[in-house]
Design a protein around this motif. Sequence first.
Motif, PDB file in Angstrom:
ATOM      1  N   ARG A  17       0.845  -1.200   0.000  1.00  0.00           N
ATOM      2  CA  ARG A  17       0.000   0.000   0.000  1.00  0.00           C
ATOM      3  C   ARG A  17       0.881   1.251   0.000  1.00  0.00           C
ATOM      4  NH1 ARG A  17      -5.434  -1.258   2.479  1.00  0.00           N
ATOM      5  NH2 ARG A  17      -5.610  -3.523   2.237  1.00  0.00           N
ATOM      6  N   VAL A  18       0.532   2.212  -0.852  1.00  0.00           N
ATOM      7  CA  VAL A  18       1.365   3.408  -1.037  1.00  0.00           C
ATOM      8  C   VAL A  18       0.479   4.645  -1.068  1.00  0.00           C
ATOM      9  CG1 VAL A  18       2.977   4.602  -2.575  1.00  0.00           C
ATOM     10  CG2 VAL A  18       3.099   2.109  -2.339  1.00  0.00           C
ATOM     11  N   VAL A  19       0.885   5.668  -0.319  1.00  0.00           N
ATOM     12  CA  VAL A  19       0.228   6.971  -0.398  1.00  0.00           C
ATOM     13  C   VAL A  19       1.274   8.008  -0.799  1.00  0.00           C
ATOM     14  CG1 VAL A  19      -0.946   8.803   0.875  1.00  0.00           C
ATOM     15  CG2 VAL A  19      -1.578   6.418   1.267  1.00  0.00           C
ATOM     16  N   TYR A  20       0.991   8.721  -1.892  1.00  0.00           N
ATOM     17  CA  TYR A  20       1.851   9.807  -2.358  1.00  0.00           C
ATOM     18  C   TYR A  20       1.355  11.120  -1.760  1.00  0.00           C
ATOM     19  CZ  TYR A  20       3.417   6.543  -5.989  1.00  0.00           C
ATOM     20  OH  TYR A  20       3.932   5.471  -6.673  1.00  0.00           O
ATOM     21  N   VAL A  21       2.288  11.957  -1.326  1.00  0.00           N
ATOM     22  CA  VAL A  21       1.946  13.236  -0.709  1.00  0.00           C
ATOM     23  C   VAL A  21       2.711  14.342  -1.420  1.00  0.00           C
ATOM     24  CG1 VAL A  21       1.945  14.579   1.430  1.00  0.00           C
ATOM     25  CG2 VAL A  21       1.697  12.076   1.530  1.00  0.00           C
ATOM     26  N   ASP A  22       1.997  15.386  -1.850  1.00  0.00           N
ATOM     27  CA  ASP A  22       2.677  16.542  -2.427  1.00  0.00           C
ATOM     28  C   ASP A  22       1.821  17.781  -2.200  1.00  0.00           C
ATOM     29  OD1 ASP A  22       5.230  16.720  -4.536  1.00  0.00           O
ATOM     30  OD2 ASP A  22       3.881  18.450  -4.588  1.00  0.00           O
ATOM     31  N   LEU A  23       2.484  18.912  -2.033  1.00  0.00           N
ATOM     32  CA  LEU A  23       1.803  20.179  -1.775  1.00  0.00           C
ATOM     33  C   LEU A  23       1.214  20.770  -3.048  1.00  0.00           C
ATOM     34  CD1 LEU A  23       1.143  22.387   0.321  1.00  0.00           C
ATOM     35  CD2 LEU A  23       3.377  23.391  -0.158  1.00  0.00           C
ATOM     36  N   ASP A  24       1.789  20.468  -4.201  1.00  0.00           N
ATOM     37  CA  ASP A  24       1.347  21.049  -5.472  1.00  0.00           C
ATOM     38  C   ASP A  24       0.032  20.391  -5.895  1.00  0.00           C
ATOM     39  OD1 ASP A  24       0.958  21.878  -8.114  1.00  0.00           O
ATOM     40  OD2 ASP A  24       3.099  21.962  -8.519  1.00  0.00           O
ATOM     41  N   PRO A  25      -1.063  21.170  -6.043  1.00  0.00           N
ATOM     42  CA  PRO A  25      -2.349  20.578  -6.422  1.00  0.00           C
ATOM     43  C   PRO A  25      -2.346  19.903  -7.787  1.00  0.00           C
ATOM     44  CG  PRO A  25      -2.631  22.826  -5.623  1.00  0.00           C
ATOM     45  CD  PRO A  25      -1.158  22.621  -5.822  1.00  0.00           C
ATOM     46  N   VAL A  26      -1.348  20.212  -8.621  1.00  0.00           N
ATOM     47  CA  VAL A  26      -1.274  19.588  -9.943  1.00  0.00           C
ATOM     48  C   VAL A  26      -0.945  18.102  -9.826  1.00  0.00           C
ATOM     49  CG1 VAL A  26       0.100  19.530 -12.071  1.00  0.00           C
ATOM     50  CG2 VAL A  26      -0.703  21.704 -11.174  1.00  0.00           C
ATOM     51  N   VAL A  27      -0.227  17.724  -8.767  1.00  0.00           N
ATOM     52  CA  VAL A  27       0.275  16.356  -8.660  1.00  0.00           C
ATOM     53  C   VAL A  27      -0.843  15.343  -8.475  1.00  0.00           C
ATOM     54  CG1 VAL A  27       1.652  14.786  -7.232  1.00  0.00           C
ATOM     55  CG2 VAL A  27       2.552  17.048  -7.836  1.00  0.00           C
ATOM     56  N   GLU A  28      -1.783  15.636  -7.587  1.00  0.00           N
ATOM     57  CA  GLU A  28      -2.792  14.640  -7.213  1.00  0.00           C
ATOM     58  C   GLU A  28      -3.591  14.092  -8.395  1.00  0.00           C
ATOM     59  OE1 GLU A  28      -6.819  14.376  -4.476  1.00  0.00           O
ATOM     60  OE2 GLU A  28      -5.191  15.683  -3.816  1.00  0.00           O
ATOM     61  N   PRO A  29      -4.175  14.941  -9.260  1.00  0.00           N
ATOM     62  CA  PRO A  29      -4.954  14.365 -10.369  1.00  0.00           C
ATOM     63  C   PRO A  29      -4.116  13.534 -11.331  1.00  0.00           C
ATOM     64  CG  PRO A  29      -4.734  16.747 -10.610  1.00  0.00           C
ATOM     65  CD  PRO A  29      -4.265  16.409  -9.240  1.00  0.00           C
ATOM     66  N   HIS A  30      -2.856  13.934 -11.551  1.00  0.00           N
ATOM     67  CA  HIS A  30      -2.015  13.168 -12.470  1.00  0.00           C
ATOM     68  C   HIS A  30      -1.591  11.845 -11.851  1.00  0.00           C
ATOM     69  CE1 HIS A  30      -1.789  16.053 -15.724  1.00  0.00           C
ATOM     70  NE2 HIS A  30      -1.672  16.996 -14.814  1.00  0.00           N
TER      71      HIS A  30
END
Length: 271
Positions: free
Chosen positions: A104-117
């Motif tokens: 199981r993996v959760v990616y975390v980033d502050l840039d809102p562009v990252v999540e949808p991609h």
Amino acid sequence: MTADGEHEWAPPGVDPARPSVARVHDALLGGVENFAADRSVAHRLKDAVPAVVDLLWCNRAFIGRVVDFLVREAGIRQFVDLGAGLPTIENTHEVAQFADPGCRVVYVDLDPVVEPHARALLGGNPYAEAITADACDVGAVLGHPALTRLIDLSRPTAILAVGLLHLLPDRADPYGLVRRYMAALPPGSYLAASNMSTSANPKAQALEAMLQATMGTGYFRDRAAVTRFFDGLELVEPGVVHFPEWHPDERVPGPLAPWEELLLGGVGRKP
């Protein structure tokens, strides 16, 4: 604006005139999810240090070897990837789930562009998720509903802070940040961390100066300072080393290239 004079579209919450670390990385690697401001920084970085693209691929290879080790040898099945950036190739979930499809993996980033991609790349993968959050806010990250749905924080978990800590000055207390993450996890959890390394090489000094001038961030540290991130943890052999020296797929051939000496990292286990 684009080359034909049209304004670049940006999703809500994204200022296309302000460069983002995730999007600059994407531009350096030849991606298309970036804006003119990001491409301008990428060009300046390549002019200052032509090997900067090699640095990014070396970083990606290090993450791959770390994740493979954690799954196959350390028995870890849960990962929180901080400051993950835009998807490239051999992403954390791909490496982990190749070794064990149940990871199981959760990616975390502050840039809102990252999540949808990232979510588009995941394609409905039930064991991987991407969230928009500030990695420096431990409570917001570990308490995020998408993370708590997927990650059982009572079980050993790996925190990946690779390519993140050099973005934080000492005044932001990056050492306290990793301690807070590890304090929230049970024994048997792991920290993988890295930092750009101080060097007498003029190219290294030029890269640090360029990062601070263009992005307002980029803080290089020596080996002793990087090793401090693992205080209280059991360092996995060979300790804090340059990336190519950490569990190489093949024997490291001869002296490192100057740009390979700019990357220091390691892995530690919470006893």
